[in-house]
Each structure stands twice: as C-alpha cells, then as structure tokens.
Design an enzyme around this catalytic site. Structure first.
Site, PDB file in Angstrom:
ATOM      1  CE  LYS A 243      30.751  -4.528  23.852  1.00  0.00           C
ATOM      2  NZ  LYS A 243      30.929  -3.211  24.547  1.00  0.00           N
TER       3      LYS A 243
ATOM      4  N   GLY B 270      41.223  -0.859  28.018  1.00  0.00           N
ATOM      5  CA  GLY B 270      40.340  -1.791  27.318  1.00  0.00           C
ATOM      6  C   GLY B 270      41.000  -2.386  26.092  1.00  0.00           C
ATOM      7  N   GLY B 271      41.717  -1.556  25.337  1.00  0.00           N
ATOM      8  CA  GLY B 271      42.372  -2.033  24.131  1.00  0.00           C
ATOM      9  C   GLY B 271      43.440  -3.064  24.421  1.00  0.00           C
TER      10      GLY B 271
ATOM     11  CD  GLU C 167      41.964   6.228  17.337  1.00  0.00           C
ATOM     12  OE1 GLU C 167      41.657   7.175  18.077  1.00  0.00           O
ATOM     13  OE2 GLU C 167      41.398   5.979  16.259  1.00  0.00           O
TER      14      GLU C 167
ATOM     15  CB  CYS D  80      41.519   9.727  19.915  1.00  0.00           C
ATOM     16  SG  CYS D  80      41.057   9.879  18.180  1.00  0.00           S
TER      17      CYS D  80
ATOM     18  CD  GLU E 282      43.609   9.869  26.147  1.00  0.00           C
ATOM     19  OE1 GLU E 282      42.985  10.315  25.173  1.00  0.00           O
ATOM     20  OE2 GLU E 282      43.798   8.653  26.350  1.00  0.00           O
TER      21      GLU E 282
END
Length: 494
Positions: free
Chosen positions: A163, A222-223, A242, A279, A368
């Site tokens: 995607k 989103g994850g 991740e 990240c 974060e």
C-alpha cells in the site's frame, strides 16, 4: 467506483504545491485482482530462485537511482545526496536477503531421528502466504515499496502487495514499475508483487481473506488501527508494526566532564537529521545540571537550520505538539535554530525541564514529537557518585517501550561505569537497541541488527524490521513426523 473518491496527490514540501498529476486510488476490484494473482503466484514463488530475483531487483533499481532520487526529492524534499544513498541502502537490503537465502540457515531445519520412545521429527520454516506491506512516509525507498518489509517477505517466499504512502505517489509508482520489470525479466511468476493506492484500499487489503500477514512503519495511531483490524478478522493475522518511540538518552557526569561540546554537537546533529523525521530520533535526553553542557547544547542547536517536513499533516502535528508543550509547567526554551524555507519547514528547537517537573508531568512530556524538537531533562548528580540508575529511571519515568536507548559515559570513570552497569538491566527491558557513546539515528542493515522494541515502539518486540532476522516474521514452523523419505522436502532429507 473507487474506494477513495479522491485521487492521491503528491506535494512539493518546499512550496506546498502539487508535485505531478494525481494518481487514482485503487478500487475494490483492483485489490481483489492483486490478491488473487498473489495467491496464484505463491506456490511457484516458493520454488523460484528468489535470491536471483532479489539481485535482479537490486540491479534495476541501482541502474535508475538518479531518476528515482530526483522523483523522490520533488515529493519529499529530503535532498539528492540523502535519497541517492537511500536507494543504495534499499538495494543493499535486497542483496543481504539474497545472501540469507543462499546461506540457508533461515529455514531453521532440525532433524531428530526416532528414538526408543520418540518418533522421527523434522522441522522447517514455511512461508505464510501473500503479505500486505504499508509503506512509510519518511523513507521513500528503504521503508517503502521495495524496502525492508518487501525484501524480507519476498525472500521468505511470500508474494507482496504494497500500500503506497500518499506522500510520494510517483516515487512509489516508478519504483513498483521497476520491481515488476526486474521480476518479469528473470521469469518470476506474475502477481508476486503489486502496488495499491488509497487509504480505503489499504483497509480493504488488510481485511482481505487472502492476506496472511502485514508489515507497517508509521504513526502509533495508524498502526494500532491496522493492528485492531488484523485482530478482528474472522481469521486473525500477525501484524508487525513499528510505531512511535522517544529513544531516551542518558548522559552521565564523567562523559560531560570529558567531552561536553562533542556531546552537544552530536545531539544537535542527530536531533535535526532529516528534519527530525526519524523513528530513532533522540526525543528525550537526561543530563546532569551543568551550565557548560547546556550552553554547549544551546550553541549547537542555534547553528542548525530547519528543513521542509514531508507533509503538511506531519508539520501541523508537530506545531500542535509544541503548543501543548508550552502549557506544561517547568518547560523552558533552551535554544532555537534558524527557520527553514517553505510552508512546512519548522524551526529546530530544544527545551529543558527539571527532573522533578518531568516526573510530575511524565505522561505528557514523554510523548513523541515527530520533528527536529528535543527535550532535555536535567538532574542533580550525587555529590559523591553519579546518580543511581534507579534514580535516573524514576526521574525519567520512561518505563514504556522504545526502539533505542543511549548511554554516554566516560569508560575511564569508575562512577560512570558503575552507573551504566546498573542502568543496563532496565534499559534491556525497555529498548530493543542500546547505544553507547553514539546516537541512535542510523540503523545498520546487517545480520546482527535488531530494529524493534517493547510496545508501543512495536507490536511484536521479538522481531526486527531491519537486518537479516526480519525474514523470520513471514514464517511459521512445520514439523514432519515419521514421514516417508520420498515425501520429505529436500532440505529435510538425511
């Protein structure tokens, strides 16, 4: 009808203007066709010379590295040197997995001959099946269409449907064309790799019954939404995500006395690299209350210059985070760099807070902030020895999972070494990689690398998304018990 009525439009981060024509979102029928083709290709791909196929993909991408870097620069503003190097990292990953396949140890074969009270048992790994990969925004090559998730899954024997990320649609489209060209040129089965566009297409893909696992690099929000979809399927599938990480850094007093200016310079460079869109960015750093060190940090950060962020959404998210940061008691601005050019270019900045104030507001302060912004937490060392690790961790309240944690120490200072030794058991618990006297940005693609960590850094802390071990995500073991020799896979024969 398209799943997403809006087409996917890329933008030039330097201007905020459209970059190229929009790319149509993929329809439900398009996703169905891609999955059906992947399922059909699966048996042949398992038996194919996948090492040669990965080498072929790497060669084609290398041949077009300048074209790809130019496309990505228009859509990401990350700069030609960085992007050309990232194409090289991507092709290096593909060749690493080619080596892994030729080595053969990835299969984890184990043969136990029958004993007096035990049967003949032979174990080997087998690939899961078609895999969905969700490309990342901040690495348009290394964590995107032909990146580590794709390379490791193809190596494992799993067809891949990617995607594409909406931040770089034309880079994604061209990369996919080259991957397909390489696969066709070596005679790989049709359907072993494909690309889809659009948010709704991604949701439909991950829920598709023909998909057996998913890989993701991106935001925590989103994850977790995708992980929930995987868990709620009639047949749940593994989701290797991740997510976010603040990657705490601990600077010990002996290191400050030895090289304060060097630490400050390295920190500023790591914090602002790629406009802070890594990240592994060192988001929270714990340092002794030392005026010289804070002055050195201020000087180093003041010399930095902002750069465009990948998308307006990312830039706006950082700005909102900074507005929230300003409302937290005890937080003060240490220094700012020079503003960047363009509508999505933030000003690098470092803030400071005492350990006491951090502890009182840890839940808000350890969030974060994706961008070139850092928080320095100052602690007062014991007058006789360095603060104990228990004190540092209590002051930091950093008990959640992280991709990395870093210790800066003077290896010749007994107090620093003792403090680091005490810190290590706790850091092993909260981080997947522990860095000494360095900075966490930059993840070497090797056999020994582990790019993962406890939740919320990842959804599967036992696994890595970088390095040779990433292939293990796409396998399950199968055992043959008392099987006739003629029915055993070749790798399990005596």
């Amino acid at each position: 009808m398209p799943l997403d009525p809006d087409q996917i439009q890329g933008y030039d981060p330097r201007t905020g203007e459209p970059a190229g024509a929009p790319v149509p979102a993929t329809t439900t029928e398009g996703v169905d066709r891609a999955v059906a083709a992947a399922q059909k290709a699966f048996p042949a791909w398992r038996a194919f010379d996948r090492a040669a196929a990965l080498d072929a993909i790497a060669s084609v991408l290398d041949e077009h590295k300048d074209e790809l870097a130019a496309l990505a620069d228009r859509e990401t503003a990350l700069g030609l040197p960085r992007l050309t190097g990232e194409v090289g990292r991507t092709t290096g990953q593909l060749r690493l997995f080619s080596e892994v396949l030729r080595d053969g140890e990835y299969q984890d074969t184990l043969i136990e001959h029958a004993g007096a009270a035990t049967p003949d048992l032979r174990r080997v790994n087998r690939p899961l099946g078609p895999v969905a990969v969700f490309a990342a925004s901040n690495f348009p090559f290394a964590f995107s269409v032909a990146g580590g998730d794709t390379a490791s899954a193809l190596a494992a024997g799993c067809p891949v449907i990617v995607k594409a990320h909406e931040a770089h649609p034309h880079t994604s489209l061209r990369t996919a064309e080259l991957v397909k060209q390489a696969l066709a040129g070596i005679g790989a089965p049709e359907g072993v790799f494909d690309l889809v566009f659009g948010f709704e297409a991604g949701v439909y893909l991950i829920k598709h019954p023909g998909i057996t696992a998913a890989g993701f690099t991106g935001s925590t929000r989103g994850g977790l939404a995708l992980a929930k979809l995987c868990a709620e399927r009639p047949t749940p599938i593994p989701f290797y995500g991740e997510l976010g990480s603040v990657n705490p850094v601990f600077v010990l007093p002996g290191a400050v006395a030895e090289r304060a200016a060097e630490i400050a310079k390295g920190y500023a460079g790591s914090l602002t690299l790629g406009s802070g869109q890594f990240c592994t960015n060192p988001g929270v750093m714990f340092v002794p209350e030392d005026a010289a060190l804070l002055d050195a940090i201020a000087e180093a950060v003041s010399g930095t210059v902002g750069a465009p962020m990948l998308a307006q959404r990312i830039h706006d998210g950082l700005e909102a985070g900074l507005e929230e940061l300003a409302t937290i008691p005890g937080v003060r601005l240490v220094a700012e760099g020079k503003p960047g050019e363009g509508p999505w270019a933030p000003t690098p900045a470092v803030y400071a807070v005492s350990a006491e104030d951090f502890r009182a507001n840890a839940e808000r302060l350890r969030e974060e902030r994706f961008g070139p912004v850092g928080l320095v937490v100052t602690y007062v060392p014991n007058t006789d020895t360095a603060p104990s690790p228990a004190e540092l961790l209590a002051q930091g309240s950093v008990g959640e999972g992280h991709l990395t944690s870093t210790i800066h120490l003077n290896a010749n200072d007994e107090a620093d070494v003792a403090a680091a030794r005490e810190l290590l058991p706790e850091l092993e618990r909260i981080a997947g990689r522990i860095v000494f006297n360095g900075w966490p940005t930059g993840v070497a693609v090797t056999h020994a690398q582990h790019h993962g960590g406890p939740y919320p850094a990842t959804t599967a802390p036992a696994h890595t998304s970088v390095g040779a071990a990433a292939i293990r995500r796409w396998f399950v073991p199968v055992v043959y018990q008392d099987a006739p020799a003629e029915l055993l896979p070749p790798v399990l024969k005596d």
